[in-house]
Scaffold this motif. Structure first.
Motif, PDB file in Angstrom:
ATOM      1  N   PHE A  59      22.470  32.449  50.797  1.00  0.00           N
ATOM      2  CA  PHE A  59      23.451  31.379  49.925  1.00  0.00           C
ATOM      3  C   PHE A  59      25.137  30.906  50.995  1.00  0.00           C
ATOM      4  CE2 PHE A  59      20.003  32.360  47.836  1.00  0.00           C
ATOM      5  CZ  PHE A  59      19.858  31.612  46.194  1.00  0.00           C
ATOM      6  N   SER A  60      24.999  31.456  51.974  1.00  0.00           N
ATOM      7  CA  SER A  60      26.291  31.188  52.642  1.00  0.00           C
ATOM      8  C   SER A  60      26.527  30.126  52.887  1.00  0.00           C
ATOM      9  CB  SER A  60      27.227  32.437  53.399  1.00  0.00           C
ATOM     10  OG  SER A  60      25.838  32.688  54.670  1.00  0.00           O
TER      11      SER A  60
ATOM     12  N   ARG B 245      36.048  33.584  46.963  1.00  0.00           N
ATOM     13  CA  ARG B 245      36.045  34.560  47.563  1.00  0.00           C
ATOM     14  C   ARG B 245      34.750  35.308  47.599  1.00  0.00           C
ATOM     15  NH1 ARG B 245      39.730  35.953  43.648  1.00  0.00           N
ATOM     16  NH2 ARG B 245      41.998  35.549  43.669  1.00  0.00           N
ATOM     17  N   LEU B 246      33.211  34.882  47.087  1.00  0.00           N
ATOM     18  CA  LEU B 246      32.218  34.947  47.205  1.00  0.00           C
ATOM     19  C   LEU B 246      31.731  34.181  48.208  1.00  0.00           C
ATOM     20  CD1 LEU B 246      31.702  35.603  42.828  1.00  0.00           C
ATOM     21  CD2 LEU B 246      31.964  37.928  45.082  1.00  0.00           C
TER      22      LEU B 246
ATOM     23  N   LYS C  10      35.084  42.395  47.214  1.00  0.00           N
ATOM     24  CA  LYS C  10      36.006  41.312  46.597  1.00  0.00           C
ATOM     25  C   LYS C  10      35.720  40.807  45.195  1.00  0.00           C
ATOM     26  CE  LYS C  10      37.192  38.661  51.374  1.00  0.00           C
ATOM     27  NZ  LYS C  10      36.322  38.089  52.282  1.00  0.00           N
ATOM     28  N   SER C  11      34.534  40.669  45.172  1.00  0.00           N
ATOM     29  CA  SER C  11      34.167  40.559  43.539  1.00  0.00           C
ATOM     30  C   SER C  11      34.148  41.417  42.925  1.00  0.00           C
ATOM     31  CB  SER C  11      32.213  40.801  43.718  1.00  0.00           C
ATOM     32  OG  SER C  11      31.469  40.437  42.071  1.00  0.00           O
TER      33      SER C  11
ATOM     34  N   TYR D  12      39.095  29.982  30.343  1.00  0.00           N
ATOM     35  CA  TYR D  12      40.351  30.682  30.822  1.00  0.00           C
ATOM     36  C   TYR D  12      41.169  30.741  31.423  1.00  0.00           C
ATOM     37  CZ  TYR D  12      37.174  34.537  31.354  1.00  0.00           C
ATOM     38  OH  TYR D  12      36.627  35.759  32.219  1.00  0.00           O
TER      39      TYR D  12
ATOM     40  N   PHE E  79      35.682  31.407  42.880  1.00  0.00           N
ATOM     41  CA  PHE E  79      33.946  31.450  43.462  1.00  0.00           C
ATOM     42  C   PHE E  79      34.404  31.446  45.014  1.00  0.00           C
ATOM     43  CE2 PHE E  79      32.800  30.315  39.436  1.00  0.00           C
ATOM     44  CZ  PHE E  79      32.893  30.806  39.545  1.00  0.00           C
TER      45      PHE E  79
ATOM     46  N   ILE F   3      40.289  40.514  37.983  1.00  0.00           N
ATOM     47  CA  ILE F   3      41.314  39.139  37.357  1.00  0.00           C
ATOM     48  C   ILE F   3      40.615  38.732  35.929  1.00  0.00           C
ATOM     49  CG2 ILE F   3      41.426  36.699  38.032  1.00  0.00           C
ATOM     50  CD1 ILE F   3      42.288  37.619  41.133  1.00  0.00           C
ATOM     51  N   LYS F   4      39.427  38.609  36.074  1.00  0.00           N
ATOM     52  CA  LYS F   4      38.662  37.904  34.607  1.00  0.00           C
ATOM     53  C   LYS F   4      39.346  38.522  33.868  1.00  0.00           C
ATOM     54  CE  LYS F   4      34.935  36.731  36.974  1.00  0.00           C
ATOM     55  NZ  LYS F   4      33.211  36.651  37.376  1.00  0.00           N
TER      56      LYS F   4
ATOM     57  N   LEU G 218      27.676  32.572  39.644  1.00  0.00           N
ATOM     58  CA  LEU G 218      28.206  34.038  40.752  1.00  0.00           C
ATOM     59  C   LEU G 218      26.539  33.786  40.812  1.00  0.00           C
ATOM     60  CD1 LEU G 218      29.603  36.422  37.764  1.00  0.00           C
ATOM     61  CD2 LEU G 218      30.380  36.075  40.484  1.00  0.00           C
TER      62      LEU G 218
ATOM     63  N   LYS H 177      25.777  32.810  45.248  1.00  0.00           N
ATOM     64  CA  LYS H 177      26.756  33.576  45.981  1.00  0.00           C
ATOM     65  C   LYS H 177      25.912  34.459  46.660  1.00  0.00           C
ATOM     66  CE  LYS H 177      29.818  30.107  44.725  1.00  0.00           C
ATOM     67  NZ  LYS H 177      29.308  29.592  44.760  1.00  0.00           N
ATOM     68  N   PRO H 178      26.278  34.285  48.192  1.00  0.00           N
ATOM     69  CA  PRO H 178      25.769  35.222  49.082  1.00  0.00           C
ATOM     70  C   PRO H 178      26.262  36.742  48.847  1.00  0.00           C
ATOM     71  CG  PRO H 178      27.548  33.864  50.194  1.00  0.00           C
ATOM     72  CD  PRO H 178      27.278  33.787  48.531  1.00  0.00           C
ATOM     73  N   ILE H 179      25.644  37.538  47.339  1.00  0.00           N
ATOM     74  CA  ILE H 179      26.280  38.481  47.327  1.00  0.00           C
ATOM     75  C   ILE H 179      24.985  39.284  46.350  1.00  0.00           C
ATOM     76  CG2 ILE H 179      27.710  37.933  45.221  1.00  0.00           C
ATOM     77  CD1 ILE H 179      28.684  40.846  45.361  1.00  0.00           C
ATOM     78  N   SER H 180      24.285  40.570  46.428  1.00  0.00           N
ATOM     79  CA  SER H 180      22.829  40.868  46.069  1.00  0.00           C
ATOM     80  C   SER H 180      23.731  40.972  43.863  1.00  0.00           C
ATOM     81  CB  SER H 180      22.611  42.064  46.488  1.00  0.00           C
ATOM     82  OG  SER H 180      23.473  42.698  46.128  1.00  0.00           O
TER      83      SER H 180
ATOM     84  N   MET I 104      31.985  42.293  50.744  1.00  0.00           N
ATOM     85  CA  MET I 104      32.255  41.656  49.663  1.00  0.00           C
ATOM     86  C   MET I 104      31.900  42.151  47.816  1.00  0.00           C
ATOM     87  SD  MET I 104      31.170  38.387  49.241  1.00  0.00           S
ATOM     88  CE  MET I 104      29.929  37.503  50.588  1.00  0.00           C
TER      89      MET I 104
ATOM     90  N   HIS J 131      19.344  37.118  51.261  1.00  0.00           N
ATOM     91  CA  HIS J 131      19.552  36.166  50.262  1.00  0.00           C
ATOM     92  C   HIS J 131      21.083  35.572  51.142  1.00  0.00           C
ATOM     93  CE1 HIS J 131      21.070  35.747  45.963  1.00  0.00           C
ATOM     94  NE2 HIS J 131      23.053  36.089  46.366  1.00  0.00           N
ATOM     95  N   LYS J 132      22.166  36.922  51.492  1.00  0.00           N
ATOM     96  CA  LYS J 132      23.499  36.698  52.196  1.00  0.00           C
ATOM     97  C   LYS J 132      23.290  35.462  53.197  1.00  0.00           C
ATOM     98  CE  LYS J 132      26.895  39.127  53.007  1.00  0.00           C
ATOM     99  NZ  LYS J 132      27.697  40.677  54.150  1.00  0.00           N
TER     100      LYS J 132
ATOM    101  N   TYR K 169      37.345  42.457  42.512  1.00  0.00           N
ATOM    102  CA  TYR K 169      38.724  42.196  41.905  1.00  0.00           C
ATOM    103  C   TYR K 169      38.238  41.176  41.381  1.00  0.00           C
ATOM    104  CZ  TYR K 169      43.484  39.907  43.420  1.00  0.00           C
ATOM    105  OH  TYR K 169      44.122  39.528  43.409  1.00  0.00           O
ATOM    106  N   ASN K 170      37.738  40.173  41.740  1.00  0.00           N
ATOM    107  CA  ASN K 170      37.405  39.250  40.988  1.00  0.00           C
ATOM    108  C   ASN K 170      37.203  39.438  39.294  1.00  0.00           C
ATOM    109  OD1 ASN K 170      37.183  37.014  42.857  1.00  0.00           O
ATOM    110  ND2 ASN K 170      34.999  36.358  42.529  1.00  0.00           N
TER     111      ASN K 170
END
Lengths: 306, 280
Positions: free
Chosen positions: A80-81, A107-108, B4-5, A95, A105, B11-12, B104, B107-110, B1, A76-77, B7-8
């Motif tokens: 998807f990068s 950051r991910l 960072k997620s 918002y 996005f 923020i939300k 979401l 993205k390269p996060i499980s 990651m 996956h990692k 942190y996101n």
């Protein structure tokens, strides 16, 4: 024409069932490096389901998917990068501002980005000056642009765009088309583009796949597939009747489609156009214009209706 | 990651107007209580003191910050779960409703990483709410009413705690109350995994709390075996820290039960979230 033999996406006999409903029965195709693959099918054909399966948003009932030669679930990692995508419509956090959305996005993405990358990409999609605005006030076109910015932010190798022109006005469609063409021509990205707009695919894609009722009907180079079918060619002539009897004497009168005023419409293959033109000229029939009316639309409808 | 997620997610939460409903409501309720106590606190206290007028003489600042903080906590603890669920119940289903879950999850996060970053952000939000309550209930109350011994009326009589013996009790009470609120956050996030809209999990969380509270309050012998396992039974354990002697065994049992239920719910939520087809 295939740009490379390196397979970026490989879908083999993909099946997806929701209870008794068979969304996908047998979808197979490949996307090669550098391809812009048009992914076509009528509503409910299974395009979005296929794209969701490719992106691991849904779990296939059967079949195999490989991205960059690897399993998208296990790797996956890594996979998807290297992908940027819009699935159906680009939904964002209304918002937050455009910039904040992109920052979230970015950051991910798993990629270390340049400090000014967000400014750069906002500029590229034509949203400069609106980056601080909250998305509540954005039009569909602006959200689509932001969607493309989001897909490009980490400079991915593969871009998957599912109906990127849905809900856009003609100017919006043109803008998105130009953006995609720019990605194709200047940045040499591999693009999987699903769209209802066949004219868009015809203009942008070098290869295409057509699916219907969850099955692949055909895949190949756009030019080759369209050349396989006979064209509808409109000849504007000074003497229609003479032309008609001439063609009849050569045994191709059955290919007449219609005659109106100075236009003779013929259903012939691409390679026969020069011969027919020469025939008219040799027999003193003035040819004012030759227009091919072959469209992907004709091909698509013929295939779907069959 | 993962960080960072997280942190996101924070923020939300910070950017969402609904996150401030809880803080605003708590501030308003506490302000009203402080104002009322300042205005007529002694009348309120006289209900307690007059019961013991014949046998006890009350001296010193009995209407103090510690007592007001205790009263505030008793009043607020019923309402905080709703304020927590309002934010945590929206963490996953809200993304599904908005459609952002599609972005979401590509993205390269499980999915596990995304789930736990949301969960951690929810826990941090819950902590902030509790710290805010602590600050207003204890800090501001002490500033307005001063300090003094804490006098609590219990069914078994009047319990009086010395000023220097109170702070750690409040701290521990907040600790176990936090565990109870994390249980609420976990429940609402778990329900959020099953839903595609943000209102459903919030309403369902509250419905479960109300149902369990009613079951807990019903004096029917058939429910005696069920009651100890309801998380709502253990959400008022914070009160035990204001008892003498401290019912340590009961507090530990409550903490373990809450932790076990949190773990169980997390398992269910992860199982569902990792296998969920994203159709929104």
């Amino acid at each position: 024409m295939t740009f490379s033999s390196e397979k970026i996406i490989e879908v083999k006999h993909l099946v997806k069932h929701y209870g008794k409903f068979k969304a996908l029965e047998d979808v197979s195709f490949e996307v090669y490096k550098g391809d812009v693959l048009g992914f076509l099918g009528p509503n409910g054909a299974g395009k979005s389901t296929t794209i969701r399966a490719i992106l691991s948003l849904i779990k296939p009932t059967g079949g195999e998917i490989k991205l960059f030669g690897k399993d998208p679930v296990k790797d996956h990692k890594y996979i998807f990068s290297r992908i940027g995508c819009i699935v159906e419509k680009p939904d964002f956090y209304l918002y937050l501002s455009a910039q904040k959305n992109l920052e979230i996005f970015a950051r991910l993405t798993g990629v270390e980005l340049k400090k000014n990358r967000i400014t750069e990409i906002i500029d590229f999609v034509g949203l400069k000056g609106r980056e601080k605005d909250k998305l509540k006030g954005f039009s569909n076109g602006m959200k689509q642009r932001l969607g493309i910015a989001q897909t490009l932010i980490h400079d991915p190798e593969l871009i998957i765009l599912d109906e990127p022109t849905t809900g856009l006005d003609p100017q919006g469609i043109l803008d998105i088309r130009n953006l995609i063409l720019q990605l194709k021509d200047e940045y040499n990205k591999t693009i999987l583009l699903s769209s209802h707009l066949l004219s868009e695919i015809e203009l942008i894609a070098n290869r295409m796949v057509i699916i219907n009722k969850g099955k692949t009907l055909v895949q190949g180079s756009v030019a080759d597939l369209l050349n396989e079918q006979e064209l509808i060619v409109s000849f504007t002539l000074d003497d229609i009747e003479k032309a008609r009897s001439l063609l009849a004497s050569f045994g191709i009168e059955k290919q007449f489609i219609t005659i109106n005023q100075n236009n003779l419409l013929l259903q012939i293959s691409n390679d026969k156009i020069p011969a027919v033109n020469k025939l008219f000229c040799d027999n003193a029939i003035k040819v004012f214009s030759i227009e091919t009316t072959r469209k992907l639309e004709d091909y698509f409808l013929k295939l779907i209706n069959n | 990651m993962f960080w960072k997620s997280t942190y996101n997610e924070l923020i939300k939460i910070i950017a969402k107007p609904r996150s401030y409903i809880g803080l605003g409501a708590i501030t308003l309720i506490i302000a009203i209580i402080l104002f009322a106590m300042r205005l007529d606190g002694m009348t309120y206290l006289s209900f307690i003191t007059q019961l013991f007028d014949q046998s006890l003489s009350f001296q010193g600042n009995i209407l103090n910050g510690n007592l007001v903080a205790f009263i505030i906590l008793q009043m607020l603890i019923v309402h905080i779960p709703l304020l927590i669920a309002l934010v945590t119940g929206d963490l996953i289903s809200g993304e599904a409703a908005m459609g952002t879950i599609r972005l979401l999850l590509t993205k390269p996060i499980s999915r596990t990483g995304i789930f736990f970053s949301k969960y951690l952000a929810g826990c941090i939000y819950t902590f902030v709410i509790l710290v805010w309550i602590g600050f207003l209930a204890l800090g501001v109350s002490k500033f307005v009413f001063g300090t003094g011994d804490l006098m609590i009326l219990k069914s078994e009589g009047l319990v009086i705690m010395q000023e220097q013996d109170i702070f750690w009790r409040f701290l521990s009470a907040f600790g176990i109350a936090y565990l109870g609120l994390i249980m609420i956050a976990t429940l609402s996030i778990t329900l959020s995994c099953f839903s595609e809209n943000s209102i459903g999990p919030i309403v369902l969380t509250m419905a479960i709390i109300i149902l369990f509270t009613i079951i807990g309050a019903l004096d029917v012998s058939i429910l005696d075996n069920v009651r100890p396992f309801l998380f709502t039974t253990h959400m008022s354990t914070w009160n035990s820290f204001f008892e003498n002697p401290l019912p340590t065994e009961q507090i530990i049992r409550s903490a373990i039960l809450l932790l076990l239920q949190i773990g169980g719910l997390l398992g269910i939520a992860l199982y569902k979230f990792n296998r969920k087809d994203i159709l929104s």
